[in-house]
Scaffold this motif. Structure first.
Motif, PDB file in Angstrom:
ATOM      1  N   HIS A  12       0.831  -1.210   0.000  1.00 26.17           N
ATOM      2  CA  HIS A  12       0.000   0.000   0.000  1.00 26.17           C
ATOM      3  C   HIS A  12       0.863   1.257   0.000  1.00 26.17           C
ATOM      4  N   GLY A  13       2.080   1.131  -0.515  1.00 25.23           N
ATOM      5  CA  GLY A  13       2.982   2.279  -0.545  1.00 25.23           C
ATOM      6  C   GLY A  13       2.931   3.081  -1.817  1.00 25.23           C
ATOM      7  N   GLY A  14       2.132   2.620  -2.800  1.00 22.86           N
ATOM      8  CA  GLY A  14       2.009   3.347  -4.040  1.00 22.86           C
ATOM      9  C   GLY A  14       3.244   3.237  -4.915  1.00 22.86           C
ATOM     10  N   ALA A  15       3.226   3.976  -6.011  1.00 20.98           N
ATOM     11  CA  ALA A  15       4.339   4.048  -6.953  1.00 20.98           C
ATOM     12  C   ALA A  15       4.302   5.432  -7.576  1.00 20.98           C
ATOM     13  N   VAL A  16       5.408   5.826  -8.219  1.00 24.93           N
ATOM     14  CA  VAL A  16       5.457   7.113  -8.906  1.00 24.93           C
ATOM     15  C   VAL A  16       6.070   6.925 -10.283  1.00 24.93           C
ATOM     16  N   LYS A  17       5.619   7.723 -11.237  1.00 21.89           N
ATOM     17  CA  LYS A  17       6.218   7.746 -12.567  1.00 21.89           C
ATOM     18  C   LYS A  17       6.989   9.047 -12.722  1.00 21.89           C
ATOM     19  N   VAL A  18       8.291   8.919 -12.916  1.00 21.69           N
ATOM     20  CA  VAL A  18       9.146  10.084 -13.135  1.00 21.69           C
ATOM     21  C   VAL A  18       9.830   9.891 -14.479  1.00 21.69           C
ATOM     22  N   GLY A  19       9.530  10.760 -15.433  1.00 26.93           N
ATOM     23  CA  GLY A  19      10.044  10.572 -16.783  1.00 26.93           C
ATOM     24  C   GLY A  19       9.467   9.299 -17.384  1.00 26.93           C
ATOM     25  N   ASN A  20      10.318   8.439 -17.902  1.00 27.83           N
ATOM     26  CA  ASN A  20       9.866   7.191 -18.527  1.00 27.83           C
ATOM     27  C   ASN A  20      10.036   5.982 -17.623  1.00 27.83           C
ATOM     28  N   TYR A  21      10.030   6.234 -16.298  1.00 28.04           N
ATOM     29  CA  TYR A  21      10.266   5.127 -15.381  1.00 28.04           C
ATOM     30  C   TYR A  21       9.296   5.170 -14.202  1.00 28.04           C
ATOM     31  N   ARG A  28       6.160  -8.929  -0.864  1.00 32.46           N
ATOM     32  CA  ARG A  28       6.887 -10.190  -0.727  1.00 32.46           C
ATOM     33  C   ARG A  28       8.242 -10.098  -1.420  1.00 32.46           C
ATOM     34  N   ASN A  29       8.267  -9.394  -2.517  1.00 29.68           N
ATOM     35  CA  ASN A  29       9.536  -9.097  -3.190  1.00 29.68           C
ATOM     36  C   ASN A  29      10.076  -7.807  -2.579  1.00 29.68           C
ATOM     37  N   ARG A  30      10.803  -7.937  -1.485  1.00 31.76           N
ATOM     38  CA  ARG A  30      11.137  -6.788  -0.647  1.00 31.76           C
ATOM     39  C   ARG A  30      12.344  -6.009  -1.208  1.00 31.76           C
ATOM     40  N   TYR A  31      12.086  -5.342  -2.324  1.00 24.95           N
ATOM     41  CA  TYR A  31      13.078  -4.497  -2.975  1.00 24.95           C
ATOM     42  C   TYR A  31      12.410  -3.191  -3.391  1.00 24.95           C
ATOM     43  N   TRP A  32      13.241  -2.166  -3.577  1.00 31.41           N
ATOM     44  CA  TRP A  32      12.833  -0.980  -4.306  1.00 31.41           C
ATOM     45  C   TRP A  32      13.144  -1.215  -5.778  1.00 31.41           C
ATOM     46  N   TYR A  33      12.236  -0.774  -6.643  1.00 29.39           N
ATOM     47  CA  TYR A  33      12.329  -1.068  -8.070  1.00 29.39           C
ATOM     48  C   TYR A  33      12.350   0.200  -8.902  1.00 29.39           C
ATOM     49  N   CYS A  34      13.028   0.099 -10.039  1.00 29.39           N
ATOM     50  CA  CYS A  34      12.879   1.049 -11.142  1.00 29.39           C
ATOM     51  C   CYS A  34      12.458   0.242 -12.358  1.00 29.39           C
ATOM     52  N   ILE A  35      11.321   0.599 -12.961  1.00 24.48           N
ATOM     53  CA  ILE A  35      10.754  -0.149 -14.083  1.00 24.48           C
ATOM     54  C   ILE A  35      10.616   0.774 -15.285  1.00 24.48           C
ATOM     55  N   ASP A  36      10.993   0.289 -16.443  1.00 20.00           N
ATOM     56  CA  ASP A  36      10.823   1.034 -17.683  1.00 20.00           C
ATOM     57  C   ASP A  36       9.329   1.121 -18.014  1.00 20.00           C
ATOM     58  N   TRP A  37       8.802   2.341 -18.101  1.00 22.52           N
ATOM     59  CA  TRP A  37       7.368   2.556 -18.362  1.00 22.52           C
ATOM     60  C   TRP A  37       6.942   1.976 -19.707  1.00 22.52           C
ATOM     61  N   LYS A  38       7.838   2.000 -20.680  1.00 21.19           N
ATOM     62  CA  LYS A  38       7.487   1.558 -22.024  1.00 21.19           C
ATOM     63  C   LYS A  38       7.512   0.039 -22.182  1.00 21.19           C
ATOM     64  N   THR A  39       8.423  -0.628 -21.481  1.00 23.51           N
ATOM     65  CA  THR A  39       8.623  -2.065 -21.721  1.00 23.51           C
ATOM     66  C   THR A  39       8.289  -2.958 -20.530  1.00 23.51           C
ATOM     67  N   GLY A  40       8.263  -2.386 -19.321  1.00 28.97           N
ATOM     68  CA  GLY A  40       8.062  -3.199 -18.128  1.00 28.97           C
ATOM     69  C   GLY A  40       9.328  -3.845 -17.615  1.00 28.97           C
TER      70      GLY A  40
END
Length: 410
Positions: free
Chosen positions: A301-310, A317-329
């Motif tokens: 329940h921590g949400g997510a943010v889109k900054v630029g194309n990411y 359960r996957n206890r990491y911070w992530y950066c995901i490509d908005w275009k490709t996943g």
């Protein structure tokens, strides 16, 4: 002559009054996760790195009672709710931390993880509070007098409360307030924000709500409201209430708290419990949602943010911070230097508040997890779940019974 002077005086006063009206400070509004519910804030000139002991704490206020709600900030005032002895209270503070007013509004959630949940919505001189017991209140901001209320769960809309209480923060667009009772007949509702009168009610998918706050989409052929309901992502015609589509958005036990993120026909949604995240492409008239990609990031329940194309966020359960490509996943990086939790973004930086009480500043870059400072939150009580808020160069953070204000400008 006197009559002529009187006419001239009235004319001049009229011009002065009109000019004065044009110079009146515009009323600020405030809601869940910023102006457009994306977790993005528009402040500029913020620090790009913190001192070794973190940002300067300007002040703290203790005595809010139990609660997880984030603050609303508008017109140099801070609004936050809390629970004491099963009763909910609205606290109004100035931006120096001085209590200006305190208002009892009714029973709050005291069955598990006790306390207030929903963020106050400040809109055109009115305040809206949705209690964990499922009562929606509208108060006059200057006087805190009750304007109207709706008992969403027990009386008015056959809504169903949830295991952990109602957590939705109502959405207001123009004169319309949207929220999700989650009943079989009244699945989603639109009300007149000033009177509480029903504009439309939709049967939707007839399943319980999912702790999620709805999102508004304005750039399609028709205006659309989208929300997570049970284990689905559901879209409605914002004008008529007609259900446009629903797609499966799996979640543990129907818990789907994260407000979707939308940009240019693409819609992002993330679920906890290992079910991950997905992006959907909407057609121009908003009637079709086609899945584009999925990712393992599974924010609770921590949400997510889109900054630029990411997209940036964290897992459960996957206890990491992530950066995901908005275009490709594609996952660009993942990192577990700090605990997972809530995230907002501002001026090219990420503000991460972990469930371990770490408040961290991270550069918003797809290159790596670039930590630029952190501080341990020791004030307050219970879980570290409230989302941070940035307003006029100050970061506001609520931890249980305590509200803290940190200077984050240069």
């Amino acid at each position: 002559m006197k009559k002529k002077n009187l006419i001239i005086s009235v004319f001049v006063m009229s011009i002065m009054f009109a000019g004065g009206c044009n110079n009146v400070v515009k009323q600020e509004n405030s809601q869940w996760r910023g102006s457009n519910r994306t977790g993005l804030y528009s402040e500029k000139g913020l620090l790009k790195e913190w001192a070794a002991d973190g940002p300067q704490m300007l002040w703290s206020y203790s005595g809010l009672g139990e609660g997880y709600t984030s603050v609303a900030a508008a017109n140099d005032k801070i609004y936050v709710t809390g629970m004491t002895d099963s009763t909910g209270y609205l606290y109004v503070l100035d931006n120096q931390g001085k209590l200006l007013n305190k208002k009892e509004y009714g029973k709050e959630w005291n069955e598990n993880f006790n306390g207030s949940r929903s963020t106050v919505c400040v809109n055109d001189g009115l305040l809206y509070i949705f209690s964990g017991r499922g009562v929606l209140y509208c108060f006059d901001e200057p006087t805190l007098n009750l304007v109207w209320s709706k008992n969403v769960v027990q009386q008015d809309f056959d809504g169903k409360n949830l295991k952990f209480g109602i957590t939705e923060s109502p959405l207001i667009v123009g004169e319309t307030l949207y929220f999700t009772p989650g009943g079989e007949k009244n699945n989603m509702i639109a009300l007149n924000k000033k009177t509480g009168a029903v504009i439309w009610s939709s049967t939707g998918i007839g399943k319980p709500s999912a702790y999620c706050s709805p999102q508004y989409i304005s750039d399609l052929d028709i205006p659309v409201v989208v929300n997570c309901i049970d284990s689905s992502l559901v879209a409605f015609n914002a004008t008529t209430g007609a259900k446009l589509w629903d797609v499966e958005q799996k979640s543990p036990y129907g818990h789907n708290p994260n407000t979707p993120i939308y940009e240019k026909n693409l819609l992002f949604c993330v679920s906890g419990g290992g079910f991950g995240s997905a992006q959907y492409r909407l057609n121009s008239n908003g009637t079709i949602a086609e899945k584009v990609w999925t990712n393992e990031m599974d924010s609770k329940h921590g949400g997510a943010v889109k900054v630029g194309n990411y997209v940036y966020g964290s897992g459960e359960r996957n206890r990491y911070w992530y950066c995901i490509d908005w275009k490709t996943g594609e996952t660009k990086w993942k990192n577990n230097t700090i605990g997972v939790g809530a995230i907002i973004a501002c001026d090219g930086m990420l503000y991460c508040y972990s469930d371990k009480g770490e408040l961290a500043l991270v550069e918003a870059t797809p290159e790596q997890f670039n930590l630029k400072g952190q501080v341990k939150i020791t004030l307050g009580t219970n879980q570290h779940w409230a989302h941070p808020v940035i307003y006029k160069g100050v970061l506001y953070l609520r931890h249980g019974d305590t509200l803290m204000a940190f200077k984050v400008t240069k």
